[in-house]
Design a protein around this motif. Sequence first.
Motif, PDB file in Angstrom:
ATOM      1  N   ARG A 207       0.841  -1.194   0.000  1.00  0.00           N
ATOM      2  CA  ARG A 207       0.000   0.000   0.000  1.00  0.00           C
ATOM      3  C   ARG A 207       0.873   1.239   0.000  1.00  0.00           C
ATOM      4  O   ARG A 207       1.955   1.233   0.586  1.00  0.00           O
ATOM      5  CB  ARG A 207      -0.888   0.047   1.239  1.00  0.00           C
ATOM      6  CG  ARG A 207      -1.988  -0.958   1.235  1.00  0.00           C
ATOM      7  CD  ARG A 207      -2.912  -0.730   2.408  1.00  0.00           C
ATOM      8  NE  ARG A 207      -3.941  -1.751   2.407  1.00  0.00           N
ATOM      9  CZ  ARG A 207      -4.492  -2.241   3.492  1.00  0.00           C
ATOM     10  NH1 ARG A 207      -4.130  -1.810   4.672  1.00  0.00           N
ATOM     11  NH2 ARG A 207      -5.425  -3.150   3.405  1.00  0.00           N
TER      12      ARG A 207
ATOM     13  N   TYR B 146       0.403   5.434   0.839  1.00  0.00           N
ATOM     14  CA  TYR B 146      -0.480   6.414   1.471  1.00  0.00           C
ATOM     15  C   TYR B 146       0.015   7.841   1.215  1.00  0.00           C
ATOM     16  O   TYR B 146       1.223   8.075   1.137  1.00  0.00           O
ATOM     17  CB  TYR B 146      -0.509   6.213   2.993  1.00  0.00           C
ATOM     18  CG  TYR B 146      -0.983   4.864   3.440  1.00  0.00           C
ATOM     19  CD1 TYR B 146      -2.332   4.602   3.609  1.00  0.00           C
ATOM     20  CD2 TYR B 146      -0.081   3.844   3.720  1.00  0.00           C
ATOM     21  CE1 TYR B 146      -2.778   3.367   4.041  1.00  0.00           C
ATOM     22  CE2 TYR B 146      -0.521   2.603   4.150  1.00  0.00           C
ATOM     23  CZ  TYR B 146      -1.859   2.375   4.316  1.00  0.00           C
ATOM     24  OH  TYR B 146      -2.292   1.141   4.736  1.00  0.00           O
TER      25      TYR B 146
ATOM     26  N   THR C 243      -5.205   5.843   1.249  1.00  0.00           N
ATOM     27  CA  THR C 243      -4.547   4.869   0.388  1.00  0.00           C
ATOM     28  C   THR C 243      -4.659   5.342  -1.063  1.00  0.00           C
ATOM     29  O   THR C 243      -5.754   5.513  -1.577  1.00  0.00           O
ATOM     30  CB  THR C 243      -5.188   3.483   0.529  1.00  0.00           C
ATOM     31  OG1 THR C 243      -5.105   3.068   1.895  1.00  0.00           O
ATOM     32  CG2 THR C 243      -4.481   2.470  -0.349  1.00  0.00           C
TER      33      THR C 243
ATOM     34  N   GLU D 149      -2.778   0.288  -4.008  1.00  0.00           N
ATOM     35  CA  GLU D 149      -2.832  -0.965  -3.259  1.00  0.00           C
ATOM     36  C   GLU D 149      -2.779  -2.132  -4.227  1.00  0.00           C
ATOM     37  O   GLU D 149      -3.426  -2.109  -5.270  1.00  0.00           O
ATOM     38  CB  GLU D 149      -4.119  -1.015  -2.446  1.00  0.00           C
ATOM     39  CG  GLU D 149      -4.253  -2.210  -1.562  1.00  0.00           C
ATOM     40  CD  GLU D 149      -5.465  -2.118  -0.666  1.00  0.00           C
ATOM     41  OE1 GLU D 149      -5.509  -2.896   0.299  1.00  0.00           O
ATOM     42  OE2 GLU D 149      -6.369  -1.299  -0.917  1.00  0.00           O
TER      43      GLU D 149
ATOM     44  N   TYR E 107       5.109   3.995   1.851  1.00  0.00           N
ATOM     45  CA  TYR E 107       4.744   2.646   1.406  1.00  0.00           C
ATOM     46  C   TYR E 107       4.761   1.695   2.597  1.00  0.00           C
ATOM     47  O   TYR E 107       5.504   1.879   3.558  1.00  0.00           O
ATOM     48  CB  TYR E 107       5.629   2.133   0.274  1.00  0.00           C
ATOM     49  CG  TYR E 107       7.061   1.843   0.640  1.00  0.00           C
ATOM     50  CD1 TYR E 107       7.420   0.639   1.229  1.00  0.00           C
ATOM     51  CD2 TYR E 107       8.071   2.767   0.375  1.00  0.00           C
ATOM     52  CE1 TYR E 107       8.736   0.364   1.546  1.00  0.00           C
ATOM     53  CE2 TYR E 107       9.379   2.505   0.695  1.00  0.00           C
ATOM     54  CZ  TYR E 107       9.712   1.302   1.282  1.00  0.00           C
ATOM     55  OH  TYR E 107      11.014   1.042   1.604  1.00  0.00           O
TER      56      TYR E 107
END
Length: 76
Positions: free
Chosen positions: A19, A21, A27, A30, A54
Motif C-alpha cells: 500500500r 499512502y 490509500t 494498493e 509505502y
Amino acid sequence: NNDFFEIRLEGVADVQQVRIYNRWGETVYETTDVSQKWDGTFRGKPLNPGVYVYYLEGTCDGNESFTLVGNVTVLK
C-alpha cells in the motif's frame, strides 16, 4: 529512469499487500501483486509532487512474517 515505483525482493515466499499512502493517510495505491509497478497516479490522475509512505507485508522463504515501511518521493 525512475518513472515507476517497483518492489524488488529476494528470499520472499509471498507478499500479502503493498500500500502507498498520502500525507493524510489515504490509500492512493494498493496491490497484492509485486510485479505491478506504481506510476504515481491515483484514480487515473497524476499525484502532486511530495513524499508518500509505502507499507509492505509478506512472508520470507523461512516462513517468517515481515513488514517494511518507507518513503517514496514523487517528482515532476
